[in-house]
Design an enzyme around this catalytic site. Structure first.
Site: not given
Ligand code: ZN
Length: 374
Positions: A265-268, A306, A334, A336
């Protein structure tokens, strides 16, 4: 038609960094597929005054989707990139040498340079690495194999020797990267010093001791792992599809279920992974089934969300197949969310992208969803 090509690599300025950096650049090149890399050899500089630092030499087997002349220019480009990086060095930066040694068993000239490279039959530091990875290749002019050429070379262990920490690596196996070549961290190996330094800083920031036994090779492993897990940024669609699209009059739905995928995931920057189900309705073209999984991989091996991953797979297949319709459903867990306890641990996220007839026709869509459910 893709040909197997052998190239030689040599460096005598920071060779322990430049040889791996050149191999990485080859692996990430959109038009080059790295197949195999030899041991690295160290040798005294040929014809030098004796003051020259020792050379490291290696060889790689590649496939290229470009003409030899362009490949040669691309190799020069990689040399320039590596040369330019070392500007603060008080010694003048010297580009790594990347040369085409053989193109299959052909005899030709590329930009005025004869292929096979005549030097490979003269110098052990060139032919030994080549014979590591392609012992049976026959030199088209000499009529003997690279193994035989290597065996007939005269040299002493002092003049040239294998660097024991390096071993030949196979990068491709049935079109997939051989993961152990990417993740194994060998003693003394250098992969990406700048990236490794960042990981070391991160370990310190976390309160760890990067010198303790278990962590000593962690920066190297992390650098390799992240490089591999984001290789999709530099993978070209052309390379993935590799002429596996065929004319076919079939117009029935083609479904590929349960394609495992792993993304981050690009956020975490934490993994999410699960299964993709892909269907299309051909409109004159079909694609090799394994290639569908490779298209999924190509987009999964990046920092992603996703929803976008699902849409990219659908849009790409729609485009290359000019299909009547494409449907993609992805189910993933996920980390995260799971590790941080934001959601129930066994929850999964489902995304879908419907294109063409799957979007327009509820019956087609229903048929696909029914097939996927079972
Ligand atoms: Zn994430």
């Amino acid at each position: 038609m893709r040909e197997r090509i052998l190239i030689t690599l040599g460096s005598n300025i920071h060779p322990e960094q430049n040889i791996p950096a050149a191999i990485r650049a080859l692996r990430r090149h959109p038009h080059i597929t790295l197949v195999r890399v030899s041991h690295t050899y160290r040798s005294a500089a040929v014809g030098g005054s004796g003051e020259q630092p020792e050379f490291h030499n290696a060889a790689a087997e590649i496939e290229a989707a470009i003409e030899p002349a362009q490949l040669r220019r691309e190799l020069r480009q990689i040399e320039a990139q590596l040369g330019r990086k070392r500007t603060s060095d008080k010694y003048a930066p010297r580009p790594i040498d990347l040369d085409i040694a053989m193109i299959g068993e052909r005899v030709l000239e590329v930009d005025g340079h004869p292929i096979p490279d005549p030097e490979i039959a003269r110098f052990p530091h060139l032919v030994l690495p080549l014979a590591d990875i392609a012992p049976e290749w026959r030199h088209p002019i000499l009529g003997i194999s690279l193994r035989q050429i290597a065996a007939e070379m005269h040299y002493t262990d002092k003049e040239i020797s294998k660097i024991m920490s390096s071993s030949p690596k196979t990068f491709q196996d049935n079109g997939h990267y051989a993961s152990e070549a990417i993740f194994d961290a060998e003693f003394g190996e250098v992969y990406d010093p700048e990236f490794e330094a960042l990981v070391t800083d991160m370990l310190v920031r976390l309160g760890e001791d990067p010198e303790r036994e278990g962590l000593r090779r962690t920066p190297l492993r992390v650098a390799k792992a992240l490089d591999f897990l984001t290789v999709g940024y530099t993978t070209s669609l052309e390379k993935v599809v590799n002429n596996a699209i065929f004319e076919d009059a079939c117009s029935d739905m083609v479904v590929v279920k349960d394609i495992e995928f792993y993304s981050m995931c690009e956020h975490h920057m934490l993994p999410f992974f699960g299964k993709a189900h892909v269907a299309y309705i051909p409109n004159g073209k079909i694609i090799g089934l394994s290639k569908v999984a490779r298209v999924v991989d190509m987009f999964a091996r990046r920092l992603q969300v996703q929803e976008r991953l699902t849409a990219q797979v659908a849009d790409t297949l729609m485009e290359i197949l000019e299909a009547r319709g494409v449907a993609v459903v992805m189910e993933a867990g996920h980390l995260c969310m799971m590790m941080r306890g934001v959601q129930k641990q066994n929850s999964s996220t489902v995304t879908s992208a419907m294109r063409g007839s799957f979007r327009e026709d509820a019956r087609t869509r229903g048929e696909f969803l029914e097939l996927v459910r079972n």
